[in-house]
Write a protein that holds these residues in place. Structure first.
Motif, mmCIF file in Angstrom:
data_model
loop_
_atom_site.group_PDB
_atom_site.id
_atom_site.type_symbol
_atom_site.label_atom_id
_atom_site.label_comp_id
_atom_site.label_asym_id
_atom_site.label_seq_id
_atom_site.Cartn_x
_atom_site.Cartn_y
_atom_site.Cartn_z
ATOM 1 N N PHE A 1 -24.838 -10.647 12.500
ATOM 2 C CA PHE A 1 -24.046 -9.647 13.217
ATOM 3 C C PHE A 1 -24.164 -8.264 12.575
ATOM 4 O O PHE A 1 -23.185 -7.627 12.206
ATOM 5 C CB PHE A 1 -22.593 -10.072 13.329
ATOM 6 C CG PHE A 1 -21.804 -9.261 14.339
ATOM 7 C CD1 PHE A 1 -22.422 -8.540 15.360
ATOM 8 C CD2 PHE A 1 -20.425 -9.205 14.267
ATOM 9 C CE1 PHE A 1 -21.695 -7.800 16.274
ATOM 10 C CE2 PHE A 1 -19.676 -8.463 15.183
ATOM 11 C CZ PHE A 1 -20.318 -7.763 16.190
ATOM 12 N N LYS A 2 -25.400 -7.802 12.438
ATOM 13 C CA LYS A 2 -25.642 -6.465 11.900
ATOM 14 C C LYS A 2 -25.122 -5.388 12.834
ATOM 15 O O LYS A 2 -24.830 -4.266 12.401
ATOM 16 C CB LYS A 2 -27.144 -6.277 11.670
ATOM 17 C CG LYS A 2 -27.720 -7.197 10.599
ATOM 18 C CD LYS A 2 -29.206 -6.969 10.403
ATOM 19 C CE LYS A 2 -29.987 -7.434 11.616
ATOM 20 N NZ LYS A 2 -31.457 -7.330 11.414
ATOM 21 N N ALA A 3 -24.989 -5.711 14.133
ATOM 22 C CA ALA A 3 -24.506 -4.734 15.107
ATOM 23 C C ALA A 3 -23.020 -4.436 14.942
ATOM 24 O O ALA A 3 -22.476 -3.582 15.641
ATOM 25 C CB ALA A 3 -24.790 -5.223 16.530
ATOM 26 N N ARG A 4 -22.365 -5.111 13.990
ATOM 27 C CA ARG A 4 -20.945 -4.842 13.730
ATOM 28 C C ARG A 4 -20.707 -3.361 13.413
ATOM 29 O O ARG A 4 -19.631 -2.830 13.664
ATOM 30 C CB ARG A 4 -20.476 -5.698 12.554
ATOM 31 C CG ARG A 4 -18.979 -5.678 12.308
ATOM 32 C CD ARG A 4 -18.639 -6.358 10.988
ATOM 33 N NE ARG A 4 -19.159 -7.712 10.934
ATOM 34 C CZ ARG A 4 -18.510 -8.777 11.403
ATOM 35 N NH1 ARG A 4 -17.323 -8.627 11.948
ATOM 36 N NH2 ARG A 4 -19.050 -9.985 11.299
ATOM 37 N N ALA B 1 -19.243 -9.536 22.856
ATOM 38 C CA ALA B 1 -18.095 -10.436 22.700
ATOM 39 C C ALA B 1 -16.942 -9.749 21.974
ATOM 40 O O ALA B 1 -15.773 -9.895 22.355
ATOM 41 C CB ALA B 1 -18.525 -11.689 21.940
ATOM 42 N N ALA B 2 -17.280 -9.005 20.925
ATOM 43 C CA ALA B 2 -16.236 -8.308 20.164
ATOM 44 C C ALA B 2 -15.544 -7.252 21.020
ATOM 45 O O ALA B 2 -14.314 -7.107 20.977
ATOM 46 C CB ALA B 2 -16.849 -7.667 18.925
ATOM 47 N N LEU B 3 -16.321 -6.521 21.816
ATOM 48 C CA LEU B 3 -15.734 -5.490 22.677
ATOM 49 C C LEU B 3 -14.909 -6.107 23.807
ATOM 50 O O LEU B 3 -13.838 -5.597 24.146
ATOM 51 C CB LEU B 3 -16.840 -4.619 23.274
ATOM 52 C CG LEU B 3 -17.264 -3.406 22.473
ATOM 53 C CD1 LEU B 3 -18.379 -2.660 23.200
ATOM 54 C CD2 LEU B 3 -16.085 -2.463 22.232
ATOM 55 N N ALA B 4 -15.422 -7.191 24.390
ATOM 56 C CA ALA B 4 -14.686 -7.848 25.466
ATOM 57 C C ALA B 4 -13.335 -8.350 24.977
ATOM 58 O O ALA B 4 -12.323 -8.237 25.663
ATOM 59 C CB ALA B 4 -15.514 -9.005 26.026
ATOM 60 N N GLU B 5 -13.326 -8.896 23.748
ATOM 61 C CA GLU B 5 -12.072 -9.372 23.173
ATOM 62 C C GLU B 5 -11.079 -8.224 23.002
ATOM 63 O O GLU B 5 -9.894 -8.359 23.310
ATOM 64 C CB GLU B 5 -12.346 -10.045 21.829
ATOM 65 C CG GLU B 5 -11.111 -10.648 21.182
ATOM 66 C CD GLU B 5 -11.424 -11.332 19.869
ATOM 67 O OE1 GLU B 5 -10.476 -11.785 19.213
ATOM 68 O OE2 GLU B 5 -12.611 -11.409 19.499
ATOM 69 N N THR C 1 -25.177 -9.939 22.225
ATOM 70 C CA THR C 1 -24.096 -10.780 22.739
ATOM 71 C C THR C 1 -22.874 -10.736 21.834
ATOM 72 O O THR C 1 -21.732 -10.696 22.305
ATOM 73 C CB THR C 1 -24.583 -12.228 22.907
ATOM 74 O OG1 THR C 1 -25.695 -12.249 23.801
ATOM 75 C CG2 THR C 1 -23.487 -13.115 23.463
ATOM 76 N N LEU C 2 -23.088 -10.732 20.528
ATOM 77 C CA LEU C 2 -21.959 -10.691 19.594
ATOM 78 C C LEU C 2 -21.186 -9.377 19.711
ATOM 79 O O LEU C 2 -19.947 -9.374 19.691
ATOM 80 C CB LEU C 2 -22.462 -10.877 18.163
ATOM 81 C CG LEU C 2 -22.975 -12.273 17.814
ATOM 82 C CD1 LEU C 2 -23.565 -12.286 16.404
ATOM 83 C CD2 LEU C 2 -21.870 -13.318 17.933
ATOM 84 N N LEU C 3 -21.901 -8.256 19.842
ATOM 85 C CA LEU C 3 -21.204 -6.976 19.997
ATOM 86 C C LEU C 3 -20.441 -6.944 21.316
ATOM 87 O O LEU C 3 -19.299 -6.457 21.380
ATOM 88 C CB LEU C 3 -22.207 -5.819 19.929
ATOM 89 C CG LEU C 3 -21.598 -4.414 19.980
ATOM 90 C CD1 LEU C 3 -20.639 -4.185 18.818
ATOM 91 C CD2 LEU C 3 -22.699 -3.351 19.968
ATOM 92 N N SER D 1 -12.458 -15.406 24.560
ATOM 93 C CA SER D 1 -13.590 -15.857 23.737
ATOM 94 C C SER D 1 -13.652 -14.968 22.506
ATOM 95 O O SER D 1 -14.014 -13.805 22.593
ATOM 96 C CB SER D 1 -14.893 -15.743 24.526
ATOM 97 O OG SER D 1 -15.008 -16.766 25.461
ATOM 98 N N THR D 2 -13.268 -15.489 21.366
ATOM 99 C CA THR D 2 -13.301 -14.663 20.170
ATOM 100 C C THR D 2 -14.723 -14.550 19.654
ATOM 101 O O THR D 2 -15.592 -15.374 19.957
ATOM 102 C CB THR D 2 -12.417 -15.272 19.069
ATOM 103 O OG1 THR D 2 -13.010 -16.498 18.638
ATOM 104 C CG2 THR D 2 -11.011 -15.528 19.583
ATOM 105 N N ILE D 3 -14.953 -13.547 18.859
ATOM 106 C CA ILE D 3 -16.257 -13.331 18.262
ATOM 107 C C ILE D 3 -16.659 -14.536 17.410
ATOM 108 O O ILE D 3 -17.833 -14.915 17.355
ATOM 109 C CB ILE D 3 -16.255 -12.018 17.439
ATOM 110 C CG1 ILE D 3 -17.634 -11.739 16.844
ATOM 111 C CG2 ILE D 3 -15.189 -12.047 16.373
ATOM 112 C CD1 ILE D 3 -18.694 -11.474 17.840
ATOM 113 N N HIS D 4 -15.696 -15.173 16.773
ATOM 114 C CA HIS D 4 -15.993 -16.319 15.920
ATOM 115 C C HIS D 4 -16.474 -17.518 16.741
ATOM 116 O O HIS D 4 -17.392 -18.232 16.336
ATOM 117 C CB HIS D 4 -14.759 -16.697 15.097
ATOM 118 C CG HIS D 4 -14.203 -15.559 14.297
ATOM 119 N ND1 HIS D 4 -14.866 -15.050 13.200
ATOM 120 C CD2 HIS D 4 -13.074 -14.820 14.443
ATOM 121 C CE1 HIS D 4 -14.158 -14.045 12.693
ATOM 122 N NE2 HIS D 4 -13.074 -13.889 13.435
#
Length: 276
Positions: free
Chosen positions: A6-9, A107-111, A103-105, A136-139
């Motif tokens: 998750f470097k896009a964090r 997911a974090a924004l959607a949350e 997708t991870l980024l 859907s949490t990032i985890h």
């Protein structure tokens, strides 16, 4: 289990700040189709006259406008193509790594925005999925993607479209991370986009800077052949991109490290415009 890096964090704080702006937490109010009514306030110069609430204006004796906020609880379906094109290396990493970061980024924004994210990982069959219970949490998403690997199978785009249609009924945002390679994406992706016309679709593609650099010939016959092949590949990608755009998809292209941020910005722009 090795979790994705998750470097896009690093892109998350600035996008959360923009999301807060959009939601009015920084005193910025937005309006438009697809937004939810929030409250009334007094008209100020520059307000859209279409936002004037004439009934409340007449009742209170002062010009009042409706304020709005972006809708929440929108459905998002993130589709990761893990077929043969996802195994192609761009720089030091396979293409699928950029898809996972994107997708991870998302997911974090959607949350943070209150939207509901579904994740589908697909090649010739559905390999993995995440469905939101409440959010859907990032985890949850990171754990589901930890063991995802690219395959050598041809992606079955008709099956992808079928699984999306089983996942969401109402109009949703569909984000497909794939490649625009005429050798691995024939008519199937184009036909799938046509089947999904009721949804807002983003096709996200990680581009290879090396191919662009190869278009510069070094004067040798070998260099000329490589330059011609690179030009052909770029022309094929552009043709597919143009075709997808004509079908109504929003095509987002960027080098792998920049693709997550560009997709996130496109999601926020669509949300702000009320197109989700």
């Amino acid at each position: 289990m090795v979790m994705p890096a998750f470097k896009a964090r690093r892109f998350l704080p600035s996008r959360i700040a923009r999301l807060k702006e959009m939601e009015g937490k920084s005193l910025l109010l937005v309006s438009g189709e697809g937004t939810e009514f929030d409250s009334l306030r007094e008209y100020v110069r520059g307000d859209d006259v279409r936002s004037i609430d004439w009934r409340s204006t007449a009742r209170r004796g002062q010009t009042l406008v409706k304020t709005w906020r972006p809708e929440r609880d929108r459905r998002i379906v993130s589709v990761l193509d893990c077929g043969r094109s996802s195994s192609i290396r761009i720089g030091e990493e396979p293409r699928i790594d950029s898809s996972i970061e994107t997708t991870l980024l998302l997911a974090a924004l959607a949350e943070k925005s209150g939207d509901l994210l579904h994740v589908l990982v697909h090649d010739d069959t559905l390999k993995a999925r995440v469905d939101p219970a409440r959010r859907s949490t990032i985890h949850t998403v990171a754990a589901a993607l930890a063991d995802v690997q690219p395959s050598l199978a041809q992606t079955d785009w008709a099956d992808v479209a079928g699984n999306i249609r089983k996942t969401v009924n109402a109009k949703s945002l569909v984000v497909i991370t794939t490649a625009l390679d005429s050798g691995t994406v024939p008519g199937g992706l184009l036909e799938a986009i046509s089947l999904l016309h009721r949804h807002t679709i983003i096709v996200a593609v990680a581009t290879d800077p090396v191919i662009v650099s190869m278009t510069q010939t070094d004067g040798t016959s070998q260099g000329a052949y490589e330059a011609a092949a690179a030009h052909r590949a770029l022309l094929d990608e552009r043709a597919l991109s143009d075709h997808l755009s004509r079908l109504g998809a929003v095509v987002v292209t960027a080098p792998p490290d920049d693709l997550p941020a560009k997709v996130a910005d496109t999601y926020l722009a669509l949300k702000e415009a009320g197109r989700l």
